[in-house]
Design a protein around this motif. Structure first.
Motif, PDB file in Angstrom:
ATOM      1  N   MET A   1       0.824  -1.201   0.000  1.00  0.00           N
ATOM      2  CA  MET A   1       0.000   0.000   0.000  1.00  0.00           C
ATOM      3  C   MET A   1       0.866   1.262   0.000  1.00  0.00           C
ATOM      4  O   MET A   1       0.572   2.239  -0.668  1.00  0.00           O
TER       5      MET A   1
ATOM      6  N   LEU B   1       0.733   4.638  -2.498  1.00  0.00           N
ATOM      7  CA  LEU B   1       0.558   6.006  -2.015  1.00  0.00           C
ATOM      8  C   LEU B   1       1.697   6.900  -2.484  1.00  0.00           C
ATOM      9  O   LEU B   1       1.487   8.054  -2.875  1.00  0.00           O
TER      10      LEU B   1
ATOM     11  N   ASP C   1       0.905   8.107   6.244  1.00  0.00           N
ATOM     12  CA  ASP C   1      -0.472   8.557   6.397  1.00  0.00           C
ATOM     13  C   ASP C   1      -0.717   9.623   5.339  1.00  0.00           C
ATOM     14  O   ASP C   1       0.037  10.604   5.253  1.00  0.00           O
TER      15      ASP C   1
ATOM     16  N   ARG D   1      -8.057   9.484   1.885  1.00  0.00           N
ATOM     17  CA  ARG D   1      -7.300   9.326   3.134  1.00  0.00           C
ATOM     18  C   ARG D   1      -6.789   7.899   3.270  1.00  0.00           C
ATOM     19  O   ARG D   1      -7.449   6.948   2.838  1.00  0.00           O
ATOM     20  N   TYR D   2      -5.608   7.791   3.899  1.00  0.00           N
ATOM     21  CA  TYR D   2      -5.118   6.482   4.313  1.00  0.00           C
ATOM     22  C   TYR D   2      -4.358   6.661   5.611  1.00  0.00           C
ATOM     23  O   TYR D   2      -3.439   7.480   5.699  1.00  0.00           O
TER      24      TYR D   2
ATOM     25  N   ASP E   1      -2.707   4.078   8.576  1.00  0.00           N
ATOM     26  CA  ASP E   1      -2.458   2.685   8.927  1.00  0.00           C
ATOM     27  C   ASP E   1      -2.978   2.339  10.316  1.00  0.00           C
ATOM     28  O   ASP E   1      -3.147   1.164  10.647  1.00  0.00           O
TER      29      ASP E   1
ATOM     30  N   LYS F   1      -7.551   0.430   5.243  1.00  0.00           N
ATOM     31  CA  LYS F   1      -7.936   0.543   3.843  1.00  0.00           C
ATOM     32  C   LYS F   1      -7.995   2.015   3.439  1.00  0.00           C
ATOM     33  O   LYS F   1      -8.126   2.901   4.286  1.00  0.00           O
ATOM     34  N   VAL F   2      -7.905   2.255   2.154  1.00  0.00           N
ATOM     35  CA  VAL F   2      -8.018   3.617   1.632  1.00  0.00           C
ATOM     36  C   VAL F   2      -9.440   4.114   1.840  1.00  0.00           C
ATOM     37  O   VAL F   2     -10.414   3.404   1.549  1.00  0.00           O
ATOM     38  N   GLN F   3      -9.568   5.331   2.355  1.00  0.00           N
ATOM     39  CA  GLN F   3     -10.866   5.975   2.539  1.00  0.00           C
ATOM     40  C   GLN F   3     -11.027   7.038   1.440  1.00  0.00           C
ATOM     41  O   GLN F   3     -10.116   7.836   1.220  1.00  0.00           O
TER      42      GLN F   3
END
Length: 319
Positions: A1, A5, A257, A281-282, A284, A304-306
Motif C-alpha cells: 500500500m 501512495l 499517512d 485518506r489512508y 495505517d 484501507k483507503v478511505q
C-alpha cells in the motif's frame, strides 16, 4: 500500500510543481504598507433534492443539505505572517423509509506562523498547528445503537516546525517539517477499550472484564510534508489541491499517512456556486473489521483507503 501512495503523491507533486510560473504570471507585486490584520468569513449551504410521484421507473424521494462555515484571521508584515482559520462542516441526508444519516462532519482549527529573515526570500521558517475532530456521533448505518466515532473520539493534533516555500504564500505552499508531533485522542471509554484509531486497547480477563482500561491518547513523532496550491483554471472556475504526508519515526517508518483533497469551485454569480471535490485518506492506524462466524464478534481486516466524493450546488456568502 505504501508504494501505491508514494506513486499517487509523486504524481500530485509533479503536477503542482509544474504550475508555479503559470499560477502567478498575472500577479502584481503589492507595495508594502505596514503590518496588517485581515479577517474573512464565509458561510455556505448546499442543497440537493429529488422527488418522485407515480414515477414508473421507480426511485426514492430524498433531500440532503450541507452547511459550512470558514472564518479566518491573518496577520502579515515584512518579516512575519500568521494565518489562522476555523472550519466547520455538517451534512445530513434524508431518504424516504430510511433514517436520517450524516454525510459530512468536521471541526478543524489551523494556525500557521512563518518568519522570513530578509523580507524578500520565498523561504520561511515555519511552525504549524492543526487540530480536527467531529461534532456528532458517527454510525455504521443502519446500526445506530453503537457509535463508531464521537466528538474527540477521534481527535487529531499535529504540531511541529520546519521550512515553508511559497512564491505567493496564499496560493502556493510547500512545507517540510522533520519534527512533528501527532497526537490521537479517543476520549470515549468504549472506543478506547476497543483500541480504535490506533490507541492501545484494554486488557481483558477470560470473561471479558476490563483489567486495564484502554489508553485514550497516542503520541507519535515523525516527519510531515504538505503541498498546496490554488489556481483559476478558466474564468469563474477555481481549483484547490491539498496534500499531506506523515510518517512516524518509531512505528514502521516509511509507512505513510495520506490526506489528499482536490476541490473545484464553479462560480455562477456573487451568491450561487457549485462544488465538485474528492477527498482521499489512508491511515495505517485506522483498522477495518470483518464479521466472524460468531454473531457479534469481528476480526481485524487491516487499514484501507478511505475515499469521499461530493458534488453540491448552493449559496455562499462572504461577510
Amino acid at each position: 500500500m505504501k508504494y501505491l501512495l508514494l506513486f499517487i503523491v509523486t504524481l500530485c507533486f509533479q503536477f503542482s510543481n509544474a504550475q508555479p510560473d503559470s499560477l502567478f504570471i498575472k500577479a502584481k507585486k503589492e507595495k508594502y504598507t505596514g503590518p496588517q490584520w485581515k479577517q474573512k468569513n464565509k458561510a455556505k449551504v448546499d442543497i440537493n433534492q429529488v422527488s418522485f410521484t407515480n414515477w414508473n421507473s421507480g426511485g426514492s424521494t430524498s433531500v440532503s443539505a450541507l452547511l459550512g462555515l470558514v472564518s479566518s484571521l491573518n496577520y502579515s508584515d515584512k518579516f512575519f505572517n500568521w494565518k489562522n482559520n476555523v472550519s466547520i462542516r455538517y451534512g445530513l441526508n434524508k431518504q424516504e423509509a430510511r433514517e436520517t444519516r450524516k454525510t459530512d462532519d468536521l471541526f478543524e482549527i489551523n494556525s500557521n506562523m512563518g518568519y522570513n529573515p530578509d523580507g524578500e526570500s520565498n523561504w520561511y521558517y515555519s511552525a504549524r498547528l492543526n487540530f480536527r475532530t467531529q461534532l456528532a456521533n458517527g454510525y455504521n448505518y443502519p446500526n445506530k445503537k453503537e457509535p463508531i466515532s464521537r466528538m474527540l473520539a477521534p481527535g487529531y493534533l499535529f504540531f511541529g516546525g520546519g521550512m515553508e516555500y511559497g512564491k505567493n504564500i496564499d496560493k502556493l505552499s510547500f512545507y517540510f517539517s522533520p519534527i512533528t508531533l501527532k497526537a490521537t485522542i479517543v476520549l470515549d471509554e468504549d472506543l478506547a477499550n476497543q483500541g480504535s484509531f490506533g490507541v492501545t486497547p484494554a486488557v481483558l480477563d477470560e470473561e471479558g472484564n476490563v483489567i486495564v482500561p484502554g489508553e485514550q491518547f497516542r503520541k507519535e513523532f515523525g516527519v510531515l510534508v504538505t503541498n498546496s496550491y490554488e489556481m483559476e483554471l478558466v474564468e469563474n472556475i477555481n481549483v484547490k489541491n491539498q496534500v499531506s504526508l506523515y510518517s512516524d519515526y518509531i512505528n514502521n517508518f516509511g509507512n505513510l499517512d495520506l490526506d489528499w483533497r482536490i476541490d473545484f469551485d464553479f462560480k455562477v454569480n456573487s451568491f450561487v456556486r457549485a462544488t465538485l471535490g474528492s477527498h482521499l485518506r489512508y491511515d495505517d492506524d485506522v483498522k477495518t473489521q470483518i464479521a466472524t462466524d460468531v454473531e457479534g464478534e469481528f476480526d481485524e481486516a487491516g487499514a484501507k483507503v478511505q475515499w469521499k466524493q461530493f458534488l453540491g450546488v448552493g449559496f455562499a456568502v462572504d461577510f
